[in-house]
Design an enzyme around this catalytic site. Structure first.
Site, mmCIF file in Angstrom:
data_model
loop_
_atom_site.group_PDB
_atom_site.id
_atom_site.type_symbol
_atom_site.label_atom_id
_atom_site.label_comp_id
_atom_site.label_asym_id
_atom_site.label_seq_id
_atom_site.Cartn_x
_atom_site.Cartn_y
_atom_site.Cartn_z
ATOM 1 N N GLY A 155 -33.624 -7.478 -10.628
ATOM 2 C CA GLY A 155 -32.841 -6.488 -11.370
ATOM 3 C C GLY A 155 -32.228 -7.132 -12.603
ATOM 4 N N GLY A 233 -43.271 1.041 -7.830
ATOM 5 C CA GLY A 233 -43.659 -0.265 -8.371
ATOM 6 C C GLY A 233 -44.174 -1.097 -7.210
ATOM 7 N N ILE A 235 -42.557 -2.955 -5.166
ATOM 8 C CA ILE A 235 -41.755 -2.851 -3.938
ATOM 9 C C ILE A 235 -42.047 -1.539 -3.214
ATOM 10 C CG2 ILE A 235 -39.380 -2.659 -3.063
ATOM 11 C CD1 ILE A 235 -38.561 -4.756 -5.166
ATOM 12 N N ARG A 316 -30.316 -0.153 -6.564
ATOM 13 C CA ARG A 316 -28.996 -0.469 -7.102
ATOM 14 C C ARG A 316 -28.038 0.659 -6.736
ATOM 15 N NH1 ARG A 316 -30.273 -4.960 -7.456
ATOM 16 N NH2 ARG A 316 -30.301 -6.348 -9.252
ATOM 17 N N GLU A 345 -19.619 -3.740 -5.435
ATOM 18 C CA GLU A 345 -20.026 -4.696 -4.395
ATOM 19 C C GLU A 345 -19.085 -5.883 -4.469
ATOM 20 O OE1 GLU A 345 -24.175 -5.604 -4.758
ATOM 21 O OE2 GLU A 345 -24.760 -3.547 -4.345
ATOM 22 N N HIS A 364 -25.982 -5.934 0.490
ATOM 23 C CA HIS A 364 -26.968 -6.368 -0.522
ATOM 24 C C HIS A 364 -27.750 -7.598 -0.059
ATOM 25 C CE1 HIS A 364 -27.815 -6.217 -5.137
ATOM 26 N NE2 HIS A 364 -28.891 -6.589 -4.451
#
Ligand SMILES: O=C(O)[C@H](O)CO
Length: 399
Positions: A155, A233, A235, A316, A345, A364
């Protein structure tokens, strides 16, 4: 008394004083025990000094170095590393002979902003993680020497790309090496949420486990389901490949445009966002956070989803409007949500989402396997070194 002395290892030889060298070069010699102890002590001191110099060089501890070593160091690129990154990446930096680097020597707390702004002054390169905002203020503080940013993340929403582009700063990042780990965790989170595993272990541990009940802790199964992927994508494909053996009936996806090459691999159908929300039994967010995707999962989005659907986000936190998600979960508008990412976060423990049984929240950790985090640190280190040498990086963002 006769002592037999073995030849020292080859690496020890060049630095020994001439007399010791000569003496040791004869394979067998006759010496007094006191002489022997003295020679041994001299040799140990010499080796300790050499070792100290080797350790000191990459840490930029100049004291005690020869002027030759100091001259060598001043020709190295200056780099700041904002985190104690996993060992493979650190080893690459240390052994490169290309950079002198300083690092924030902790993995438990991020470098304070004030300290970061001080440390980046005059550096040529910066290796950062996703907790550091790389914006105008930081780039101004760094000054004109800065030519490479290497982030240990796939990211890049923590980077002000426009600022970087305007200043001609190159950016490395770490896609692909984390695809398997993220896909694996996404599947785990999906099953944990849809089969209510956290609730179930809680009940078992706290006495809620009574007799076997016909509808107690029932969830939703993947067999015969439609799985929607928002942002197809690498992932998204890897998640679908792992879910397919669970007998998923159909994969659908939405994106800014169809991605036929990737879709072919998982036999996925391109649909509009509207259709994705309406048809998905499981909806996985796999897109980057951009101005276009910011809070795209809002009241309108959730209101179209089935009451039996499960929402999963490992991309995200910023793609979700969390107030609207809370509303959707608490009113039964959707069946459950599994989140690996939130805003902020860490999510404060007092956040209302933590009060919901049908919301599973992870801190995360999608890419958190030893193999992957080491691979990410190695790739980030290599990207940095290549960028500093004005060579193409292994993975570089096209700005
Ligand atoms: O961007 C990334 O790399 C992930 O969120 C953390 O691995």
């Amino acid at each position: 008394m006769v002592k037999r002395i073995q030849e020292p290892p080859p690496e020890a030889r060049p630095g020994l004083c001439a007399c010791l060298q000569q003496t040791l070069n004869s394979k067998v010699l006759h010496i007094h025990p006191l002489q022997f102890s003295l020679l041994l002590a001299m040799w140990s001191c010499h080796m300790a000094l050499r070792r100290l110099q080797r350790i000191a060089a990459p840490l930029n501890i100049a004291g005690g170095l020869t002027s030759k070593a100091q001259r060598e160091m001043s020709s190295l690129s200056r780099v700041y590393v904002t985190r104690q990154i996993p060992p493979e990446g650190l080893k690459i930096l240390k052994e490169s002979g290309q950079v002198q680097f300083e690092l924030w020597d902790s993995d438990d707390v991020p470098v304070p902003r004030k300290e970061l702004l001080q440390k980046v002054k005059g550096v040529d390169g910066l290796l950062c993680v996703l907790t550091e905002k790389i914006d105008k203020e930081l780039l101004d503080a760094a000054g004109p020497n800065l030519k490479v940013i290497s982030t240990m993340s796939v990211g890049f929403d923590h980077l002000s790309l426009e600022e970087l582009k305007n200043r001609g700063i190159r950016v490395g990042y770490t896609p692909e090496v984390l695809t398997d780990a993220v896909a694996e965790l996404t599947v785990a989170l999906l099953l944990t949420t849809s089969r209510r595993l956290i609730e179930a272990t809680h009940e078992a541990k706290t006495g809620g486990w009574g007799t076997w009940r016909t509808l107690w802790l029932c969830g939703y199964e993947l067999a015969n389901s439609t799985v929607g992927i928002f942002g197809l994508g690498r992932i998204g494909v890897a998640i679908a490949e792992r879910l397919a053996p669970f007998k998923v009936k159909k994969f659908i996806y939405t994106d800014v445009a169809p991605r036929p090459e990737l879709a072919k691999q998982i036999n996925a159908e391109y649909v509009s966002m509207d259709e994705l929300t309406k048809r998905s039994d499981f909806l996985a967010m796999c897109c980057a956070l951009t101005p276009e995707t910011k809070e795209i999962c809002n009241k309108n989005f959730f209101s179209k989803m089935k009451k039996t659907s499960i929402f999963i986000n490992t991309s995200r936190g910023g793609v979700v409007n969390q107030d609207d998600l809370y509303e959707a979960l608490s009113t039964g508008q959707i069946a459950g949500a599994g989140l690996d990412v939130t805003v902020p976060e860490p999510l404060p423990t007092s956040h209302p989402l933590f009060t919901l049984k049908n919301c599973v929240i992870l801190p995360h950790i999608a890419s958190a396997s030893y193999t992957t985090r080491n691979a990410m640190s190695a790739l980030a280190a290599n990207n940095l070194l290549l960028g500093l040498r004005d060579e193409p990086m292994i993975k570089e963002l096209q700005l």
